[in-house]
Design a protein around this motif. Structure first.
Motif, PDB file in Angstrom:
ATOM      1  N   GLU A 143       0.825  -1.209   0.000  1.00  0.00           N
ATOM      2  CA  GLU A 143       0.000   0.000   0.000  1.00  0.00           C
ATOM      3  C   GLU A 143       0.855   1.253   0.000  1.00  0.00           C
ATOM      4  OE1 GLU A 143      -2.642  -0.213   3.279  1.00  0.00           O
ATOM      5  OE2 GLU A 143      -3.832  -1.864   2.460  1.00  0.00           O
ATOM      6  N   ARG A 144       1.946   1.207   0.778  1.00  0.00           N
ATOM      7  CA  ARG A 144       2.852   2.364   0.794  1.00  0.00           C
ATOM      8  C   ARG A 144       3.488   2.582  -0.573  1.00  0.00           C
ATOM      9  NH1 ARG A 144       6.177   1.560   6.517  1.00  0.00           N
ATOM     10  NH2 ARG A 144       4.417   1.953   7.925  1.00  0.00           N
ATOM     11  N   ARG A 147       0.990   4.144  -2.806  1.00  0.00           N
ATOM     12  CA  ARG A 147       0.817   5.569  -2.536  1.00  0.00           C
ATOM     13  C   ARG A 147       1.986   6.384  -3.087  1.00  0.00           C
ATOM     14  NH1 ARG A 147      -1.170   3.695   2.553  1.00  0.00           N
ATOM     15  NH2 ARG A 147       0.847   4.100   3.529  1.00  0.00           N
ATOM     16  N   GLN A 150       1.437   6.726  -6.756  1.00  0.00           N
ATOM     17  CA  GLN A 150       0.362   7.674  -7.043  1.00  0.00           C
ATOM     18  C   GLN A 150       0.795   9.124  -6.815  1.00  0.00           C
ATOM     19  OE1 GLN A 150      -2.796   6.305  -4.517  1.00  0.00           O
ATOM     20  NE2 GLN A 150      -3.417   4.648  -5.917  1.00  0.00           N
ATOM     21  N   SER A 151       1.745   9.295  -5.889  1.00  0.00           N
ATOM     22  CA  SER A 151       2.184  10.665  -5.586  1.00  0.00           C
ATOM     23  C   SER A 151       3.246  11.180  -6.557  1.00  0.00           C
ATOM     24  CB  SER A 151       2.747  10.725  -4.161  1.00  0.00           C
ATOM     25  OG  SER A 151       3.906   9.939  -4.057  1.00  0.00           O
TER      26      SER A 151
END
Length: 536
Positions: A143-144, A147, A150-151
Motif C-alpha cells: 500500500e505504501r 501511494r 500515485q504521488s
C-alpha cells in the motif's frame, strides 16, 4: 482426526492498541475446509459460537473428546444442534492480543483428538498468527509503494511549479546573503561559505580577532580552510592595504625555509648569485601566514622566536639586521600543546604564536553546510571551465551530507571538480566516487534490516522475516525464550519449534511441559491444565 477446520479472525485489519476481541460475532470466518479440502458453504452457521466465545474470553485452548457429554457445554444449544463430538479450539494471538481462533471438530467420532494434538494445534495457531502478521506487513508495504507511485505525478507537478519559482531565486538569494552577512558580524566574509552554528561561532570569534594586531594560532584538520581564514583576518583588518605573505613550513627543508623566511645576500651560499629579501622583510607592515608551523624544526623555531622577540631579521650571509613589523598568523593540523609536552615544539615559541586561538571545525561537524559548499564549489569549478554548472540532485546531496569527508573542504572541492567532468545537466548518484557510493550502500542495507523487502516468492519472504524477527527478539531478551515468545506474540512451544525449524539458537532445548514432571491431561479436562511456569 479432524473432520472440519475453521479460522476465524476479527473483521478489523489492524485493531487498535489494547483492543481485545471477546464476542465471536465480531469475527469473520476466513477459512472453512472439510477433511477432503473442499470449501464449507455458509461457514458461520457450521461452528459453535459458544465454544469459540469461551476460548476468546479465556484466551486459553480448549479440548473436548466428547462435546455432547461434556458438562462445560451443557448450556450450549449449538453443540447439540451441530451434533459435535470431538472439538479442539485455540486462540490466535498477535502481539499479546487475541484476534482470532483456530477451530477443529469431528461430528462423527469421539476421542478424535488427544492431548498430544493440543501441541500440534498450538503450533498451527502460532504459525497462523505469524503468517497473518507477515501478510499484514506485506500488505502495508504494498500500500505504501502504491501511494508512492500515485504521488509521483503530484511531485512532478510540484517540481514544475518549483522550476518557475527558481527564476526568481537570484534576487531572493541576494536578500538572504545580505541578511546572512549582517548576522555574521561586522566584517566581510563573503568568500567563506557556511551558515551552521559552528561557522557562526567562527565568524563571531573572527569579529573579535580582526580588530587586534596580536598573533593568531589557527587550529584545524587539513583541508578545513585555514589559509582562507587567515586571508579574511588580514583583508578585514587594519593591515589590509599592506602585503599578505604565505609560506608552508612543511613544504621546504630547513636550509631553504631559512633562506625563504630571512632572505640572503649575494654569495651567501652556492647559487646565491644575487641578494633576496626574506618573507619576513617582504611582509613588513603587513601579515605573514605560516602554515603547518608544527612541522618546523626546533632549530628553525629558535631562529623564528628571536625575530619575533627582537623585531629584527638578519639575512643569511649578512652582518646587518633589518627592522621588521609583521602580524604573525600561524596554523597547524597538529596539537601544538601536546607537541610542547612531548618536547617537539618550543614552549616559548608556542606562547608567542598562540596569543589568540581559533579552532576551525571539520566538515563532519557542520554537515548542514555541505549542500551550500558543494553548490558553491561546483559553480566555481564550472566558471573556471567556462561551462554551466550541473544540478545537484537530492539523493546526491544526501550522499554528500552522509559522508565523513576526512579530507574536509579540499576533498569536497576535488569531488565537485570530478563530477563536473562526468555530469551533463545534473549530477547523479553514480557520478560520485566509490567511497561515497559505499557509504550510501551501507545506509540502504541498514534500512532493509528495519523494514524487510519482499524479494522472490511470498513463502521465502515470510521465512526470512520470521528468522530475523525471532533472532532479534531473542537478542533483546538476552536468550530468554519465554520473554522472546511473549514479545513475538506466540507461545513458548511455538517458538521452540521455530528455533528447531530454522536452526536458530540451541534449537534442541525442551519445553517445561515436556519435562519428566509433566503430568498427562485427563480426557475432557480443560486445556488450562497444560499451562506451566515458563520462566527460564
Amino acid at each position: 482426526g479432524g473432520e472440519r477446520g475453521f479460522v476465524l479472525m476479527t473483521g478489523k485489519p489492524n485493531p487498535g492498541a489494547g483492543e481485545e476481541i471477546k464476542d465471536p460475532r465480531e469475527m469473520k470466518v476466513r477459512v472453512a475446509r472439510s477433511f477432503d479440502r473442499t470449501d464449507i458453504p455458509v461457514p458461520a452457521t457450521r461452528i459453535s459460537m459458544g465454544i469459540t466465545g469461551r476460548v476468546l474470553e479465556s484466551g486459553r485452548p480448549l479440548l473436548s473428546v466428547d462435546a455432547g457429554r461434556d458438562e462445560r457445554f451443557s448450556a450450549m444449544a449449538s453443540v447439540e444442534e451441530l451434533r459435535l463430538r470431538s472439538v479442539i479450539c485455540f486462540p490466535i494471538q498477535l502481539d499479546g492480543r487475541t484476534e482470532g481462533v483456530l477451530y477443529l471438530d469431528n461430528r462423527m467420532q469421539r476421542g478424535a483428538f488427544r492431548e498430544d494434538d493440543l501441541e500440534l494445534a498450538e503450533l498451527l495457531a502460532g504459525q497462523a498468527a505469524m503468517a497473518i502478521k507477515n501478510a499484514r506487513l506485506v500488505s502495508e508495504l504494498r500500500e505504501r509503494n502504491q501511494r508512492l507511485l500515485q504521488s509521483s505525478e503530484q511531485i512532478q507537478s510540484l517540481n514544475e511549479q518549483l522550476g518557475r519559482k527558481v527564476r526568481d531565486r537570484d534576487s531572493e538569494l541576494a536578500v538572504v546573503r545580505a541578511e546572512l552577512g549582517r548576522e555574521r558580524g561586522r566584517y566581510d566574509y563573503e568568500s567563506i561559505v557556511g551558515a551552521s552554528d559552528e561557522m557562526k561561532r567562527v565568524f563571531s570569534e573572527l569579529d573579535r580577532i580582526i580588530a587586534t594586531e596580536l598573533p593568531v594560532m589557527i587550529h584545524g584538520e587539513s583541508g578545513t580552510g585555514k589559509e582562507l581564514i587567515a586571508r579574511a583576518i588580514h583583508y578585514n583588518g587594519p593591515r589590509r592595504d599592506k602585503p599578505f605573505v604565505v609560506e608552508n613550513c612543511a613544504a621546504l627543508p630547513d636550509a631553504l625555509l631559512e633562506s625563504e623566511l630571512f632572505g640572503h645576500v649575494r654569495g651567501a651560499f652556492t647559487g646565491a648569485d644575487r641578494a633576496k629579501k626574506g618573507l619576513l622583510e617582504q611582509a613588513s607592515g603587513g601579515t605573514l601566514f605560516l602554515d603547518e608551523i608544527g612541522d618546523m624544526s626546533t632549530e628553525m623555531q629558535k631562529k623564528l622566536l628571536r625575530v619575533l622577540q627582537d623585531g629584527e631579521v638578519r639575512p643569511l650571509g649578512s652582518n646587518q639586521v633589518t627592522k621588521v613589523d609583521v602580524r604573525l598568523l600561524a596554523a597547524s593540523h597538529e596539537d601544538l600543546e601536546h607537541m610542547v609536552k612531548a618536547g617537539k615544539f618550543r614552549e616559548d615559541l608556542f606562547y608567542r604564536v598562540n596569543v589568540l586561538a581559533l579552532r576551525l571545525p571539520p566538515l563532519r561537524e557542520r554537515r548542514e553546510d555541505i549542500p551550500l559548499l558543494a553548490g558553491a564549489l561546483l559553480a566555481r569549478a564550472a566558471r573556471e571551465a567556462s561551462r554551466p554548472a550541473p544540478h545537484l540532485t537530492h539523493d546526491v546531496l544526501a550522499a554528500l551530507a552522509a559522508y565523513d569527508w576526512p579530507g574536509n573542504v579540499r576533498e569536497l572541492e576535488n569531488e565537485m571538480r570530478r563530477v563536473l567532468l562526468l555530469a551533463e545537466d545534473s549530477v547523479r548518484i553514480e557520478h560520485l566516487t566509490q567511497a561515497l557510493l559505499t557509504r550510501g550502500e551501507a545506509s540502504r542495507k541498514a534500512a532493509t534490516q528495519l523494514m524487510p523487502l519482499v524479494v522472490g516468492d511470498l513463502r521465502s519472504a515470510v521465512e526470512s522475516f520470521e528468522r530475523t524477527a525471532i533472532d532479534e527478539a531473542l537478542r533483546r531478551a538476552g536468550g530468554n525464550k519465554s520473554r522472546a515468545a511473549k514479545e513475538l506474540g506466540i507461545s513458548r512451544f511455538a517458538l521452540q519449534r521455530k528455533l528447531e525449524k530454522y536452526g536458530l539458537g540451541n534449537g534442541a532445548g525442551t519445553l517445561d511441559l515436556e519435562g519428566p514432571h509433566a503430568a498427562p491431561l485427563e480426557a475432557g479436562a480443560p486445556a488450562e491444565a497444560l499451562e506451566s511456569d515458563e520462566g527460564e
